[in-house]
Design an enzyme around this catalytic site. Sequence first.
Site, PDB file in Angstrom:
ATOM      1  N   ASP A  12       0.823  -1.205   0.000  1.00 57.69           N
ATOM      2  CA  ASP A  12       0.000   0.000   0.000  1.00 57.69           C
ATOM      3  C   ASP A  12       0.867   1.270   0.000  1.00 57.69           C
ATOM      4  O   ASP A  12       1.989   1.251   0.508  1.00 57.69           O
ATOM      5  CB  ASP A  12      -0.889  -0.030   1.253  1.00 57.69           C
ATOM      6  N   HIS A  29       2.623   3.299  -8.900  1.00 56.22           N
ATOM      7  CA  HIS A  29       2.470   1.856  -9.150  1.00 56.22           C
ATOM      8  C   HIS A  29       3.692   1.310  -9.892  1.00 56.22           C
ATOM      9  O   HIS A  29       4.167   0.210  -9.621  1.00 56.22           O
ATOM     10  CB  HIS A  29       1.208   1.576  -9.966  1.00 56.22           C
ATOM     11  N   THR A  58     -10.763  -6.800  -5.883  1.00 61.57           N
ATOM     12  CA  THR A  58     -12.009  -6.692  -6.666  1.00 61.57           C
ATOM     13  C   THR A  58     -12.551  -5.257  -6.527  1.00 61.57           C
ATOM     14  O   THR A  58     -13.108  -4.702  -7.464  1.00 61.57           O
ATOM     15  CB  THR A  58     -13.045  -7.718  -6.184  1.00 61.57           C
ATOM     16  N   LEU A 123      10.912 -20.257  -4.804  1.00 58.67           N
ATOM     17  CA  LEU A 123       9.930 -19.433  -4.081  1.00 58.67           C
ATOM     18  C   LEU A 123       8.657 -19.409  -4.914  1.00 58.67           C
ATOM     19  O   LEU A 123       8.728 -19.224  -6.133  1.00 58.67           O
ATOM     20  CB  LEU A 123      10.469 -17.991  -3.950  1.00 58.67           C
TER      21      LEU A 123
END
Length: 233
Positions: A12, A29, A58, A123
């Site tokens: 965030d 972003h 969503t 991973l």
Amino acid sequence: MEELKHVAIIMDGNGRWAKLRGLNRSLGHKEGSKTLKKLCLHIADKNISYLSVFAFSTENFKRSKEEIDYLMDLFIEMFRKEFQILKEKGVKVIFSGRKEPLRQDVLDSMAYIQEQTKENHNLVLNICLNYGGHSEIIDTTKKICQMVENHEITEEEINEELFEKMLYQDLPPIDLLIRTSGEYRISNFMLWQMSYSEFYFTNTLFPDFTEKEFDQILDNYYQRDRKYGGVKS
Ligand code: FPP
């Protein structure tokens, strides 16, 4: 020392990172995607088997078309090009979430990176994209109802173990959840898998999150005493 198999991150603060610099939110972003790539390369060298990240909820479809389009194009660029280095580092990429209403080119890029990395074992990177914790529980319940209806299992056979296996991905419980940017919420993220997670909240905005801070959080985790509802001697 506590075991650490599965780490989850709510990435965030991308928008605020950009705003602080007078930039468009989308550039936050882009910077966040670079942070994620660096972190994956760092974690692939550690004794951690699973990393789950919240890439798009969503609910994120409520954002502007411009931001959604930018994010979807960014995912394609990451999965088609930038994540090739993760493939070489032994990272296996998988996804959790609903396909509807993702664009076909996004779905194709997801299928591409999954296929490219399917033999890797260092991973597992579980990318939650168009994901919601409630939706996952509902979708799993429907799958199980269908199995009962098809006589593949009986109602008596439904238990926690089966439910866990039938979730979007068959993953171990989350040991440690990290959320960046100073918000103290779990925002409908991996609700089933988080029942006994340890939480760590940091004020750092995700694009500024470093491998060093990640290691400091691990040190903090290893000092904790997990009880799982019991009593430790
Ligand atoms: C939350 O920050 C972040 C997101 C909604 C997107 C997370 C995506 C990335 C880190 C990009 C890379 C991901 C992959 C899988 C390639 P926010 O926009 O809510 O920030 P704010 O709260 O400061 O507005």
